[in-house]
Design a protein around this motif. Structure first.
Motif, PDB file in Angstrom:
ATOM      1  N   SER A  19      -8.175  -3.181   2.780  1.00 23.45           N
ATOM      2  CA  SER A  19      -6.997  -3.906   2.285  1.00 23.45           C
ATOM      3  C   SER A  19      -7.358  -5.047   1.345  1.00 23.45           C
ATOM      4  O   SER A  19      -6.490  -5.743   0.845  1.00 23.45           O
ATOM      5  CB  SER A  19      -6.191  -4.469   3.468  1.00 23.45           C
ATOM      6  N   LEU A  44      -5.849  -4.707  -2.017  1.00 21.62           N
ATOM      7  CA  LEU A  44      -4.389  -4.789  -1.974  1.00 21.62           C
ATOM      8  C   LEU A  44      -3.897  -6.207  -1.769  1.00 21.62           C
ATOM      9  O   LEU A  44      -2.843  -6.581  -2.246  1.00 21.62           O
ATOM     10  CB  LEU A  44      -3.855  -3.897  -0.842  1.00 21.62           C
ATOM     11  N   CYS A  75      -0.109  -9.282  -3.486  1.00 21.15           N
ATOM     12  CA  CYS A  75       0.995 -10.046  -2.916  1.00 21.15           C
ATOM     13  C   CYS A  75       0.922 -11.500  -3.364  1.00 21.15           C
ATOM     14  O   CYS A  75      -0.059 -12.197  -3.078  1.00 21.15           O
ATOM     15  CB  CYS A  75       0.945  -9.953  -1.401  1.00 21.15           C
ATOM     16  N   THR A 103      -1.388  -8.609   6.296  1.00 22.22           N
ATOM     17  CA  THR A 103      -1.319  -7.449   5.397  1.00 22.22           C
ATOM     18  C   THR A 103      -0.601  -7.831   4.099  1.00 22.22           C
ATOM     19  O   THR A 103      -0.008  -8.904   3.984  1.00 22.22           O
ATOM     20  CB  THR A 103      -0.576  -6.276   6.069  1.00 22.22           C
ATOM     21  N   ASP A 104      -0.668  -6.933   3.152  1.00 24.01           N
ATOM     22  CA  ASP A 104      -0.070  -7.142   1.826  1.00 24.01           C
ATOM     23  C   ASP A 104       1.444  -7.066   1.914  1.00 24.01           C
ATOM     24  O   ASP A 104       2.000  -6.051   2.333  1.00 24.01           O
ATOM     25  CB  ASP A 104      -0.629  -6.073   0.878  1.00 24.01           C
ATOM     26  N   CYS A 141       3.532  -6.578  -0.300  1.00 27.57           N
ATOM     27  CA  CYS A 141       4.093  -5.530  -1.154  1.00 27.57           C
ATOM     28  C   CYS A 141       4.154  -4.173  -0.439  1.00 27.57           C
ATOM     29  O   CYS A 141       4.732  -3.226  -0.962  1.00 27.57           O
ATOM     30  CB  CYS A 141       3.283  -5.397  -2.442  1.00 27.57           C
ATOM     31  N   THR A 142       3.541  -4.087   0.737  1.00 29.26           N
ATOM     32  CA  THR A 142       3.599  -2.855   1.525  1.00 29.26           C
ATOM     33  C   THR A 142       4.572  -2.965   2.689  1.00 29.26           C
ATOM     34  O   THR A 142       4.750  -2.004   3.428  1.00 29.26           O
ATOM     35  CB  THR A 142       2.203  -2.504   2.090  1.00 29.26           C
ATOM     36  N   TRP A 143       5.201  -4.103   2.848  1.00 29.97           N
ATOM     37  CA  TRP A 143       6.098  -4.314   3.974  1.00 29.97           C
ATOM     38  C   TRP A 143       7.391  -3.524   3.817  1.00 29.97           C
ATOM     39  O   TRP A 143       7.891  -3.333   2.699  1.00 29.97           O
ATOM     40  CB  TRP A 143       6.441  -5.788   4.134  1.00 29.97           C
TER      41      TRP A 143
END
Length: 336
Positions: free
Chosen positions: A22, A25, A29, A57-58, A60-62
């Motif tokens: 990650s 990635l 964000c 976590t990023d 933009c992946t949520w």
């Protein structure tokens, strides 16, 4: 030796990336946007539907979030419960939503425990194009400050508990394609200013408690769709029609409108016409036979005379015509 070092570096890099997939990635964000999103989650009492919003976590992946592919700034926030509503979700729209400066679309949908009013902080979203807040328990007025969102093309505040009158300033939105204020508890009259929209939106004001007459100014506009049904409107609605217009749908049903239908000229484009449960008099114009009608209902009025023969008029059943003063002819009983 140099080749060996290069190979070693490449192997080390591959191992690093495999251990931390990650890392690449995480740079996508924007940290400011991520901080705001986490604050929104906190302000909404950490609902289960935002469980994917993990700070490690990023963003933009949520789930519920979209990022711009180039800038990686948050451009869409869609908070909805598409299955069984989360009974533990109980909150108001947090002012923190106004701190996503590049947001273009904001949606709150199917959240029966979302309460309170629409926060003024939304006016900070100057790039906002779509605002959907529907199927919630939001209350309070339709805010006049929404007219500050000049880039709005779609405004949907339907299926809520909004009260008060419709702010005339909404007509100052220059790019609006559709305005949904239907299925609320709005009172008062339709603003006369609604006849001054620079771009004529599809207008949905049904299922409210609106009173008064339809402003004459609306007759100057060529609506694609206009739905004023299930209100307490009175007077003449013939101003909404005209042979030179390109309207597709007009729904004026379940009001107290009183006008003579005899000489009304209809747009040739009209496919849906619902006038049921009013006090409309006169006869059905022969011009109706030239229309490609898909929905038609004039029941529960004061119409008289023979139903014109031709077009689609005989394809509708008696329930589209019954409970009129003296209307007759197919599909109703023959005229005497």
């Amino acid at each position: 030796m140099a080749i060996t070092i290069t190979v070693f570096r490449l192997c080390s890099l591959l191992i690093f990336l495999s251990l931390y997939p990650s890392v690449s990635l995480s740079d996508r964000c924007n940290p400011k946007d991520k901080k705001v999103l986490l604050q929104i989650k906190k302000d909404l009492n950490n609902p289960y539907l935002l469980a994917s919003w993990d700070p490690d976590t990023d963003c933009c992946t949520w789930y519920s979030v979209d990022c711009d592919l180039k800038t990686h700034r948050i451009i869409s926030l869609v908070i909805k419960d598409s299955t069984i509503p989360d009974t533990n979700f109980s909150a108001q729209i947090p002012p923190s939503v106004g701190d996503l400066p590049y947001l273009e679309s904001l949606v709150f949908h199917n959240l029966p425990n979302l309460t309170g009013s629409i926060p003024p902080a939304i006016t900070k979203l100057t790039h906002l194009k779509s605002l959907w807040i529907f199927w919630t328990n939001l209350s309070g007025p339709v805010p006049s400050f929404l007219s500050q969102l000049k880039n709005l093309t779609f405004l949907d505040l339907s299926f809520n508990n909004l009260t008060g009158s419709i702010p005339p300033s909404l007509s100052e939105l220059p790019n609006l394609d559709a305005l949904h204020l239907d299925r609320n508890k709005l009172t008062g009259s339709i603003p006369d200013s609604f006849g001054s929209f620079k771009k004529v939106p599809n207008l949905y004001l049904s299922h409210n408690q609106l009173t008064g007459t339809i402003p004459a100014s609306l007759g100057k506009l060529d609506f694609n769709i206009i739905d004023l049904s299930r209100n307490k409107l009175q007077g003449d609605a013939s101003i909404l029609f005209g042979s030179n217009k390109t309207t597709l749908m007009i729904d004026l049903s379940r009001n107290s409108l009183t006008f003579d239908l005899t000489k009304v000229e209809f747009p040739k484009s009209l496919t849906n016409l619902d006038l049921n449960h009013n006090n409309i008099s006169g006869s059905l114009p022969a011009g109706l036979t030239a229309l490609n009608l898909q929905l038609f209902n004039v029941s529960y009025n004061r119409l008289c005379g023979q139903i014109p023969v031709g077009g689609e008029l005989q394809s509708f059943d008696i329930y589209s015509y019954f409970h009129n003063k003296c209307l007759c002819g197919s599909p109703l009983p023959a005229c005497k």
